[in-house]
Design a protein around this motif. Structure first.
Motif, PDB file in Angstrom:
ATOM      1  N   THR A  54       0.810  -1.216   0.000  1.00 27.83           N
ATOM      2  CA  THR A  54       0.000   0.000   0.000  1.00 27.83           C
ATOM      3  C   THR A  54       0.844   1.268   0.000  1.00 27.83           C
ATOM      4  O   THR A  54       0.458   2.274  -0.555  1.00 27.83           O
ATOM      5  N   GLY A  55       1.990   1.202   0.671  1.00 27.79           N
ATOM      6  CA  GLY A  55       2.818   2.390   0.782  1.00 27.79           C
ATOM      7  C   GLY A  55       2.221   3.399   1.746  1.00 27.79           C
ATOM      8  O   GLY A  55       2.811   4.427   2.045  1.00 27.79           O
ATOM      9  N   GLN A  56       1.016   3.097   2.289  1.00 29.18           N
ATOM     10  CA  GLN A  56       0.409   4.050   3.224  1.00 29.18           C
ATOM     11  C   GLN A  56       0.766   3.673   4.643  1.00 29.18           C
ATOM     12  O   GLN A  56       0.896   2.508   4.973  1.00 29.18           O
ATOM     13  N   GLN A  57       0.909   4.685   5.495  1.00 33.24           N
ATOM     14  CA  GLN A  57       1.230   4.430   6.886  1.00 33.24           C
ATOM     15  C   GLN A  57      -0.049   4.290   7.700  1.00 33.24           C
ATOM     16  O   GLN A  57      -0.815   5.238   7.821  1.00 33.24           O
ATOM     17  N   PRO A  58      -0.315   3.110   8.254  1.00 31.05           N
ATOM     18  CA  PRO A  58      -1.498   3.014   9.095  1.00 31.05           C
ATOM     19  C   PRO A  58      -1.383   3.966  10.282  1.00 31.05           C
ATOM     20  O   PRO A  58      -0.329   4.067  10.899  1.00 31.05           O
ATOM     21  N   GLY A  59      -2.439   4.698  10.553  1.00 33.73           N
ATOM     22  CA  GLY A  59      -2.413   5.603  11.702  1.00 33.73           C
ATOM     23  C   GLY A  59      -3.166   4.994  12.861  1.00 33.73           C
ATOM     24  O   GLY A  59      -3.691   3.900  12.756  1.00 33.73           O
ATOM     25  N   ILE A  60      -3.209   5.689  13.989  1.00 35.22           N
ATOM     26  CA  ILE A  60      -3.993   5.199  15.123  1.00 35.22           C
ATOM     27  C   ILE A  60      -5.448   5.535  14.850  1.00 35.22           C
ATOM     28  O   ILE A  60      -5.783   6.662  14.497  1.00 35.22           O
ATOM     29  N   LEU A  61      -6.293   4.533  15.020  1.00 33.33           N
ATOM     30  CA  LEU A  61      -7.715   4.758  14.794  1.00 33.33           C
ATOM     31  C   LEU A  61      -8.314   5.248  16.104  1.00 33.33           C
ATOM     32  O   LEU A  61      -8.288   4.546  17.096  1.00 33.33           O
ATOM     33  N   ASP A  62      -8.799   6.461  16.105  1.00 34.32           N
ATOM     34  CA  ASP A  62      -9.424   6.941  17.329  1.00 34.32           C
ATOM     35  C   ASP A  62     -10.771   7.555  16.980  1.00 34.32           C
ATOM     36  O   ASP A  62     -11.179   7.591  15.813  1.00 34.32           O
TER      37      ASP A  62
ATOM     38  N   GLY B  92     -11.737  -6.422  -6.700  1.00 32.42           N
ATOM     39  CA  GLY B  92     -12.348  -5.658  -5.610  1.00 32.42           C
ATOM     40  C   GLY B  92     -11.781  -6.062  -4.265  1.00 32.42           C
ATOM     41  O   GLY B  92     -11.544  -5.225  -3.385  1.00 32.42           O
ATOM     42  N   MET B  93     -11.524  -7.357  -4.109  1.00 30.86           N
ATOM     43  CA  MET B  93     -10.973  -7.851  -2.835  1.00 30.86           C
ATOM     44  C   MET B  93      -9.560  -7.313  -2.617  1.00 30.86           C
ATOM     45  O   MET B  93      -9.166  -6.992  -1.493  1.00 30.86           O
ATOM     46  N   GLY B  94      -8.808  -7.218  -3.711  1.00 35.59           N
ATOM     47  CA  GLY B  94      -7.461  -6.647  -3.605  1.00 35.59           C
ATOM     48  C   GLY B  94      -7.538  -5.222  -3.073  1.00 35.59           C
ATOM     49  O   GLY B  94      -6.750  -4.814  -2.203  1.00 35.59           O
ATOM     50  N   ALA B  95      -8.520  -4.464  -3.575  1.00 35.58           N
ATOM     51  CA  ALA B  95      -8.681  -3.073  -3.102  1.00 35.58           C
ATOM     52  C   ALA B  95      -9.096  -3.063  -1.625  1.00 35.58           C
ATOM     53  O   ALA B  95      -8.679  -2.180  -0.857  1.00 35.58           O
ATOM     54  N   ALA B  96      -9.905  -4.055  -1.222  1.00 38.32           N
ATOM     55  CA  ALA B  96     -10.339  -4.124   0.186  1.00 38.32           C
ATOM     56  C   ALA B  96      -9.141  -4.376   1.100  1.00 38.32           C
ATOM     57  O   ALA B  96      -9.012  -3.767   2.166  1.00 38.32           O
ATOM     58  N   ILE B  97      -8.257  -5.263   0.668  1.00 35.87           N
ATOM     59  CA  ILE B  97      -7.070  -5.569   1.485  1.00 35.87           C
ATOM     60  C   ILE B  97      -6.176  -4.320   1.580  1.00 35.87           C
ATOM     61  O   ILE B  97      -5.692  -3.960   2.657  1.00 35.87           O
ATOM     62  N   ASP B  98      -5.985  -3.636   0.450  1.00 29.90           N
ATOM     63  CA  ASP B  98      -5.196  -2.390   0.479  1.00 29.90           C
ATOM     64  C   ASP B  98      -5.793  -1.420   1.490  1.00 29.90           C
ATOM     65  O   ASP B  98      -5.075  -0.791   2.272  1.00 29.90           O
ATOM     66  N   TYR B  99      -7.110  -1.304   1.452  1.00 31.57           N
ATOM     67  CA  TYR B  99      -7.776  -0.353   2.346  1.00 31.57           C
ATOM     68  C   TYR B  99      -7.573  -0.760   3.810  1.00 31.57           C
ATOM     69  O   TYR B  99      -7.223   0.070   4.654  1.00 31.57           O
ATOM     70  N   LEU B 100      -7.786  -2.038   4.105  1.00 33.05           N
ATOM     71  CA  LEU B 100      -7.621  -2.509   5.482  1.00 33.05           C
ATOM     72  C   LEU B 100      -6.193  -2.267   5.961  1.00 33.05           C
ATOM     73  O   LEU B 100      -5.964  -1.859   7.110  1.00 33.05           O
ATOM     74  N   GLU B 101      -5.236  -2.503   5.076  1.00 38.23           N
ATOM     75  CA  GLU B 101      -3.841  -2.298   5.476  1.00 38.23           C
ATOM     76  C   GLU B 101      -3.542  -0.819   5.694  1.00 38.23           C
ATOM     77  O   GLU B 101      -2.704  -0.460   6.516  1.00 38.23           O
ATOM     78  N   SER B 102      -4.242   0.031   4.953  1.00 37.81           N
ATOM     79  CA  SER B 102      -4.012   1.470   5.159  1.00 37.81           C
ATOM     80  C   SER B 102      -4.597   1.915   6.505  1.00 37.81           C
ATOM     81  O   SER B 102      -4.109   2.867   7.115  1.00 37.81           O
ATOM     82  N   ILE B 103      -5.616   1.224   6.983  1.00 32.85           N
ATOM     83  CA  ILE B 103      -6.161   1.510   8.316  1.00 32.85           C
ATOM     84  C   ILE B 103      -5.231   0.910   9.370  1.00 32.85           C
ATOM     85  O   ILE B 103      -4.943   1.525  10.390  1.00 32.85           O
ATOM     86  N   GLY B 104      -4.774  -0.308   9.105  1.00 36.02           N
ATOM     87  CA  GLY B 104      -3.915  -1.019  10.069  1.00 36.02           C
ATOM     88  C   GLY B 104      -4.768  -1.946  10.917  1.00 36.02           C
ATOM     89  O   GLY B 104      -5.628  -1.479  11.671  1.00 36.02           O
ATOM     90  N   MET B 105      -4.532  -3.251  10.803  1.00 30.07           N
ATOM     91  CA  MET B 105      -5.421  -4.212  11.469  1.00 30.07           C
ATOM     92  C   MET B 105      -5.325  -4.144  12.989  1.00 30.07           C
ATOM     93  O   MET B 105      -6.304  -4.354  13.692  1.00 30.07           O
ATOM     94  N   GLU B 106      -4.125  -3.827  13.509  1.00 33.10           N
ATOM     95  CA  GLU B 106      -4.002  -3.767  14.978  1.00 33.10           C
ATOM     96  C   GLU B 106      -4.802  -2.615  15.521  1.00 33.10           C
ATOM     97  O   GLU B 106      -5.513  -2.726  16.529  1.00 33.10           O
ATOM     98  N   SER B 107      -4.680  -1.500  14.830  1.00 31.66           N
ATOM     99  CA  SER B 107      -5.376  -0.299  15.255  1.00 31.66           C
ATOM    100  C   SER B 107      -6.888  -0.508  15.158  1.00 31.66           C
ATOM    101  O   SER B 107      -7.672  -0.130  16.034  1.00 31.66           O
TER     102      SER B 107
END
Ligand SMILES: Cc1ncc(COP(=O)(O)O)c(C=O)c1O
Length: 434
Positions: free
Chosen positions: A8-16, A301-316
């Motif tokens: 993704t190249g995106q940095q997952p941030g803290i989800l608050d 579409g699923m590939g885009a979903a995984i990219d999106y989830l990774e940009s959110i960050g699963m731990e967060s």
């Protein structure tokens, strides 16, 4: 195909609670009004998740720009679509911790993935005297196919008991896993109680006697709880539609030797090496288990979903959802007459299944729907579990990372209002019959 470390190249941030408002902008449906003018409060993500716009856009893009059948087209569009599909396979492999993309088989859903292993492996490999270990908390998708496989093979089904607080009683693993056990099938997370099972402990016990472990990750995958390496999992299944992805797409992961033991259940195009009048031979994995045309646009579409989830960050994401769950438990447990089925929040994911002492679960769901709050009522494909509960149906609210604390409060106050309405109606009915 090996799996590259990042895409993704995106940095997952803290989800608050602040960032969540930005996240919600990515989900157009969350801004819909229902019943005319009520803001939607969507608390049914365990049934299916909502889709971010990037997933919808990806599907539209595929149909508008490079729709073409995969693997067979000797032209630019076919190449592009194949690349999209195979890149999704790689993303999914990385997402679950698989070391190669060939270990990811595309199916039509969790149910089909379980059936593939039940009919292609268990029904053909197991013998009378062999045992399959299940438990009464499983979704019918991780239950009925094993019953069928047991019937076909003569194997015996056994059931690991549950504790009083709706967890698996792992203290009895030694009693239930023995030299006859060939398979342990378990969910990563219950779709009713939300209980998170200790999959790696179960896998250790199963592997110690040479049994395989099948994990139904339909719920756990969406909550960042699924890693096939740390869990040492032999087979794993989940559905794209519960993971921000499109419908009609499922995943079956397997260790190479485990997948190698599955006989194709479906024959047809793509899965063969050679076909003659006298017989056919099979292609290598993953094609061998993917007969016919794949849901290739859905894969993109699923590939885009995984990219999106990774940009959110699963731990967060998991941490945030858990904070919603804590809020929900704290608030709902104060409502008189309401019983929540499940362990303490420390042992569960973001699902709350409940009954009210006076109101049937379906009536409760209906009264909530009239206030714009979407929950689900029924047995949630877990009839044996509801038999243990002693009720035919529960009302289930399930949360995702796009829900808010405000929505938790709306759920609680909608339940309070539903109880009030129900009790007022009951009084009126009682007075009329005097
Ligand atoms: C735990 C669990 N397993 C399996 C399934 C079946 O998934 P699908 O209907 O997408 O095949 C579900 C769906 O709700 C589920 O929650």
């Amino acid at each position: 195909m090996s799996v590259s470390p990042t895409s993704t190249g995106q940095q997952p941030g803290i989800l608050d609670f602040d960032r969540i408002q930005q996240v919600r902008q990515n989900f157009p449906i969350l801004h819909e009004l229902v019943h005319g003018d009520l803001p939607l409060v969507y608390l049914d993500s365990a049934a299916t998740s909502q889709k971010p716009k990037c997933v919808v856009d990806k599907i539209v893009e595929a149909y508008e720009k490079y729709n073409s059948n995969v693997h067979r087209g000797i032209h630019a569009l076919g190449d592009r679509m194949t690349t999209e599909m195979e890149s999704a396979r790689e993303k999914i492999a990385r997402f679950i911790g698989a070391s190669t993309a060939e270990q990811v088989i595309f199916t039509s859903g969790t149910t089909m993935s379980v059936n593939l292993v039940a009919h292609g492996w268990a029904a053909r490999h197991l013998r009378p005297g062999d045992e399959i270990l299940l438990n009464e908390m499983e979704h019918h998708a991780n239950f009925v196919p094993w019953q069928m496989a047991a019937q076909a093979s003569g194997a015996t089904l056994r059931f690991l008991p549950l504790t009083v607080d709706w967890q698996l009683d792992l203290s009895r693993l030694d009693e239930f896993i023995n030299s006859k056990t060939r398979l342990v099938a378990v969910a990563g997370m219950s779709n009713v109680t939300g209980t998170i099972h200790d999959v790696s402990r179960i896998a250790d016990a199963a592997h110690a006697v040479g049994a395989r472990v099948f994990v139904d990750a339909a719920q756990s995958a969406a909550h960042g709880l699924t890693n096939v390496q740390t869990g040492n999992i032999d087979f794993l299944a989940f559905s794209g539609h519960k993971l921000l992805g499109p419908t009609g797409l499922g995943i079956l992961y397997g260790k190479p030797d485990a997948l190698g033991e599955i006989q194709p259940v479906f024959g047809g195009g793509h899965m063969i090496r050679e076909v003659t009048k006298s017989g056919s031979t099979w292609a290598d994995l993953p094609a061998r288990l993917e007969a016919g045309t794949a849901a290739f646009v859905e894969c993109a579409g699923m590939g885009a979903a995984i990219d999106y989830l990774e940009s959110i960050g699963m731990e967060s994401l998991a941490r945030y959802e858990h904070s919603l769950l804590e809020l929900a438990h704290a608030r709902l447990s104060q409502i008189p007459g309401l019983t929540i089925f499940g362990p303490e929040v420390a042992h569960k994911g973001a699902i709350v299944s409940m009954v009210h002492e006076q109101i049937h679960a379906h009536d409760l769901a209906d009264l909530l729907d009239r206030q714009g709050v979407a929950i689900r009522a029924g047995h949630h494909c877990t009839m044996p579990l509801h038999e243990l509960f002693g009720v035919a149906a529960t009302a289930r609210a399930s949360f995702a990372f796009y829900n808010t604390p405000d929505e938790v409060e709306k759920l609680a106050s909608a339940i309070e209002k539903a109880i009030e309405v129900f009790q007022r109606r009951s009084h009126r009915r009682a007075n009329r019959s005097l």
